[in-house]
Design a protein around this motif. Structure first.
Motif, short mmCIF file in Angstrom:
data_model
loop_
_atom_site.label_atom_id
_atom_site.label_comp_id
_atom_site.label_asym_id
_atom_site.label_seq_id
_atom_site.Cartn_x
_atom_site.Cartn_y
_atom_site.Cartn_z
N TYR A 1 0.85 -1.17 0.00
CA TYR A 1 0.00 0.00 0.00
C TYR A 1 0.90 1.23 0.00
O TYR A 1 2.12 1.13 0.11
N TYR A 2 0.27 2.39 -0.13
CA TYR A 2 1.01 3.65 -0.18
C TYR A 2 0.60 4.53 0.98
O TYR A 2 -0.53 4.46 1.46
N LYS A 3 1.55 5.35 1.43
CA LYS A 3 1.29 6.35 2.47
C LYS A 3 1.61 7.72 1.90
O LYS A 3 2.56 7.88 1.14
N PHE A 4 0.82 8.69 2.28
CA PHE A 4 1.02 10.07 1.86
C PHE A 4 1.33 10.88 3.10
O PHE A 4 0.47 11.08 3.96
N MET A 5 2.59 11.28 3.23
CA MET A 5 3.00 12.05 4.40
C MET A 5 4.28 12.80 4.09
O MET A 5 5.16 12.29 3.39
N ARG B 1 5.82 3.91 -0.62
CA ARG B 1 5.25 2.59 -0.89
C ARG B 1 5.73 1.65 0.22
O ARG B 1 6.93 1.52 0.47
N VAL B 2 4.78 1.00 0.88
CA VAL B 2 5.09 0.02 1.91
C VAL B 2 4.89 -1.36 1.27
O VAL B 2 3.78 -1.72 0.89
N ASN B 3 5.98 -2.07 1.12
CA ASN B 3 5.97 -3.36 0.43
C ASN B 3 5.58 -4.49 1.36
O ASN B 3 5.61 -4.35 2.58
N GLU B 4 5.21 -5.62 0.77
CA GLU B 4 4.78 -6.80 1.52
C GLU B 4 5.82 -7.24 2.55
O GLU B 4 5.48 -7.71 3.63
N MET C 1 -5.02 4.74 -6.72
CA MET C 1 -4.13 4.00 -5.82
C MET C 1 -4.71 3.89 -4.42
O MET C 1 -5.46 4.76 -3.99
N ASN C 2 -4.33 2.83 -3.70
CA ASN C 2 -4.68 2.65 -2.29
C ASN C 2 -3.67 3.44 -1.48
O ASN C 2 -2.57 2.96 -1.23
N ILE C 3 -4.03 4.66 -1.09
CA ILE C 3 -3.11 5.55 -0.38
C ILE C 3 -3.70 5.89 0.97
O ILE C 3 -4.85 6.32 1.07
N LYS C 4 -2.90 5.70 2.01
CA LYS C 4 -3.32 6.03 3.37
C LYS C 4 -2.68 7.34 3.77
O LYS C 4 -1.53 7.62 3.45
N LYS C 5 -3.42 8.13 4.50
CA LYS C 5 -2.89 9.40 5.03
C LYS C 5 -2.19 9.13 6.35
O LYS C 5 -2.68 8.37 7.17
#
Length: 93
Positions: free
Chosen positions: A2-6, A16-19, A88-92
Motif C-alpha cells: 500500500y502507499y502512504k502520503f505524508m 510505498r510500503v511493500n509486503e 491508488m490505495n493511499i493512506k494518510k
C-alpha cells in the motif's frame, strides 16, 4: 502493498510500503498524473522543507497554528486529487 502520503524533510511525500515491510520513497513525477497535480505536490513538499530548522531540527515548526492547519488541509486536498487521478490505495499519515 500500500502507499502512504505524508511529508518528511527533504523526501517525497509518497511512500510505498511493500509486503516484506520495506519502504520506498516515490517521486510523484514518475506517476501518470496531471502536470498541475505534480506541481502542487512539489510546492507542498517544498513548503514542508521550508520549515526545517537546520541549526536545531527539533525546533522545526510552522510559523503559526493557522499556517499548520492550512498546510494539513492542503495535504488532504492533494491526497484526494492523487487518489482520484491514480486510483491508488493511499493512506494518510
Amino acid at each position: 502493498m500500500y502507499y502512504k502520503f505524508m511529508p518528511d524533510f527533504f523526501c517525497y511525500c509518497l511512500w510505498r510500503v511493500n509486503e516484506d515491510g520495506s519502504i520506498d520513497n516515490i517521486n510523484t513525477k514518475t506517476l501518470n498524473i496531471s502536470p498541475s497535480l505534480q506541481h502542487d505536490i512539489k510546492d507542498w513538499e517544498d513548503w514542508y522543507d521550508g520549515i526545517f530548522n537546520q541549526h536545531y531540527p527539533p525546533a522545526s515548526n510552522f510559523s503559526s497554528i493557522k499556517e499548520e492547519k492550512v498546510f494539513w488541509e492542503t495535504g488532504d486536498k492533494l491526497l484526494e486529487r492523487l487518489i482520484d487521478e491514480t486510483g491508488m490505495n493511499i493512506k494518510k499519515s
